[in-house]
Structures are given as C-alpha cells and as structure tokens.
Design a protein around this motif. Structure first.
Motif, short mmCIF file in Angstrom:
data_model
loop_
_atom_site.label_atom_id
_atom_site.label_comp_id
_atom_site.label_asym_id
_atom_site.label_seq_id
_atom_site.Cartn_x
_atom_site.Cartn_y
_atom_site.Cartn_z
N ALA A 50 44.95 53.49 19.76
CA ALA A 50 44.27 53.43 18.48
C ALA A 50 45.53 53.70 17.51
O ALA A 50 45.31 53.01 16.29
CB ALA A 50 43.10 54.37 18.60
N THR A 84 35.01 50.54 22.45
CA THR A 84 36.68 50.81 22.21
C THR A 84 37.63 51.43 23.07
O THR A 84 38.08 50.92 23.81
CB THR A 84 36.66 50.84 20.84
N ARG A 128 36.13 48.28 14.61
CA ARG A 128 35.46 49.11 15.07
C ARG A 128 35.46 50.43 14.74
O ARG A 128 36.72 51.09 14.15
CB ARG A 128 35.65 49.29 16.78
N VAL A 147 41.18 44.13 20.85
CA VAL A 147 41.22 45.04 19.69
C VAL A 147 40.80 44.11 18.23
O VAL A 147 41.29 43.92 17.59
CB VAL A 147 42.23 45.21 19.91
N ARG A 148 39.88 45.29 18.20
CA ARG A 148 39.27 44.79 16.71
C ARG A 148 38.74 46.37 15.64
O ARG A 148 38.53 47.22 15.81
CB ARG A 148 37.24 44.64 16.86
N ASP A 154 33.50 56.28 20.47
CA ASP A 154 32.94 55.08 20.51
C ASP A 154 33.56 54.05 21.96
O ASP A 154 34.66 54.20 21.99
CB ASP A 154 34.37 53.95 19.34
#
Length: 276
Positions: free
Chosen positions: A21, A221, A235, A231-232, A218
């Motif tokens: 992340a 994700t 989010r 991968v957004r 989350d």
C-alpha cells in the motif's frame, strides 16, 4: 525518505499488505524489498505467479558473494533483479524475497551490505526510497542490520489485546538492538492496522511508541494486494496509506536530527537496458 523497515510481532499480520500500500501510494519512487527470512509472498500473491520466480533477493546475494562484494556488480545486479509493479513507469519496483526459508542463512552475512546499499538509493539518479519488509521478527535469522540502518522502523500492530501483548516483547528486542547499535530510539514508530477496542493514543501509551500511520480495514483492497487485481488509489486503504507518508517523513526528520546521516553520495543509475 531513504530506508523504512516494516516488521511485525507474532500474531500481527499485515506487513506485506502495508508495504505494498505504501509502495503504490507514496509520492516518491519506491523499491519494496521482501526481506522476510520466512520468504516472500508477492510473486505468488499480488503478481499471481506471472513473473519469473528466478528474480529476487537470493540471486542478488549469490551474485554478490561470487564477486567478493564488488560495488559495481551489486548495483548492476540489483537493477536486473527488480520487478516493475506498475509498468512501464519504473517507479514502483519490487525486489522479490526468498522462495525457500532454508536459504535465509545465506543472507546473514550480507544484511549489513544490503542495508548500506538500500540507504544510498536515496542519493541516486533517479533517487529511490526503499521499504524493507522484514516480516515477523520472531522468525530466525532476523535481518537486524536493516533495522539498525533504517531511518524509520515501523512495527505493524492491530488495536487488539493479543496484538498489543505480542508487540511488547518484540518492541523490547527492537529497543535493545537500536540502543546498542544506534544509541537512539528515535526511528521507532507504530503502524496501526484495522479496527479494535483500543484507540491510537491508547496503543501508543501502552507500547511507548508513536503511532505514525493508521490503516483502515478494507477487505476488498487487502484482497487485491494479497491475490492480485486492479490497484485503485481511491480505495480507503490506499488513501490512508498515501496520507501516512507525511507522518513517516516527520518521524524520519526527527530521527535524522538525533542521528545524522553519514551518506556517501554516489551515482546509482538505472540504465535503459535493464528490464524490471
């Protein structure tokens, strides 16, 4: 930002998810290095086995050992071992970890060298910051030199009693190592992951370290980062990870005021001929 070491205690999963992340969301060019002695998981997880498993930390170690620690060989071999996580930009790179935990003993004499090399990537052209995923520190062959050299040592903790309890002895070991080798605990911080009955201030007070980042639950994700998918950055997990960069930078700045970097600036170039 240089070198950030991410780790966890027993029963506190989430290091690799947090590392991915941060790598995807932070503003600088990033290298995520899987340094967990128990083995890496991103090739088979997020990358779904689509990348050659022959790349990574172990081939880099073998090449370095064969060439008796030659700096130029380490640099050229390092770039050849990387995987581009967001092609073709070459700004979110992965150094895959071990595929067999039995190989971890081979790396023991090389962690000091790798730690110094990772720290210098900040001064390359182009520059990269490095996140070292050190895994659970309860594992044998802990890569302590990475934590000694890191500008931020971040322990991933959940706000639950089992996670906090397991973090206490792990933090004791980290503090002992940093006190002996660095003579400062200023690099130490916590990453709070998920939900639980305790607030960030309560966790910080109980463990005696600042919470520098908070990542929400989350599942969607986290699932993408664990098993692959799109991968957004919009989010919740990725937005929180992006917001955490400022807190980590503050920790690093404060640490460097107490433990100034003794950096030797040198060219660490990424050649056009390398494939990530």
């Amino acid at each position: 930002m240089a070198l950030v070491a991410l780790a966890s205690a027993k029963g506190s999963p989430g290091v690799t998810t947090a590392g991915l992340a941060f790598t995807f969301s932070w503003a600088t060019r990033m290298v995520l290095s899987e340094c967990d002695p128990s083995g890496g998981s991103i090739l088979a997880g997020y990358l779904q086995g689509q990348i050659d498993a022959g790349r990574g930390l172990m081939p880099l170690a073998v090449a370095d050992l064969r060439h008796s620690g030659a700096n130029d060989r380490l640099e050229s071999e390092f770039w050849a071992q990387l995987v581009d996580l967001a092609p073709p930009a070459r700004q979110r790179l992965l150094l895959p970890g071990l595929t067999d935990p039995a190989q971890s003993g081979t790396l023991a004499p090389l962690w000091n060298r790798f730690a110094g090399f990772f720290s210098q990537l900040e001064f390359g052209d182009p520059s990269f910051d490095v996140i070292a995923d050190c895994g659970r520190l309860a594992a044998p062959a802990t890569p302590w030199p990475l934590l000694w050299a890191a500008d931020a040592v971040l322990l991933v903790v959940r706000p639950t009693l089992p996670s906090i309890a397991s973090a206490v002895p792990t933090l004791g070991a980290i503090r002992a190592q940093l006190s002996e080798r660095v003579a400062s605990l200023s690099s130490l911080g916590l990453v709070l992951v998920g939900s639980g009955p305790y607030s960030a201030s309560e966790v910080s007070g109980q463990l005696g370290a600042p919470v520098v980042a908070t990542l929400p639950d989350d599942p969607k994700t986290a699932g993408v980062l664990s098993t692959g998918g799109d991968v957004r950055l919009s989010r919740p997990l990725l937005r929180a990870a992006a917001g955490a960069e400022a807190g980590v930078r503050v920790l690093i700045d404060e640490h460097r005021q107490q433990v100034p970097r003794r950096a030797v600036r040198r060219e660490v170039a990424v050649g056009n001929g390398h494939t990530f």
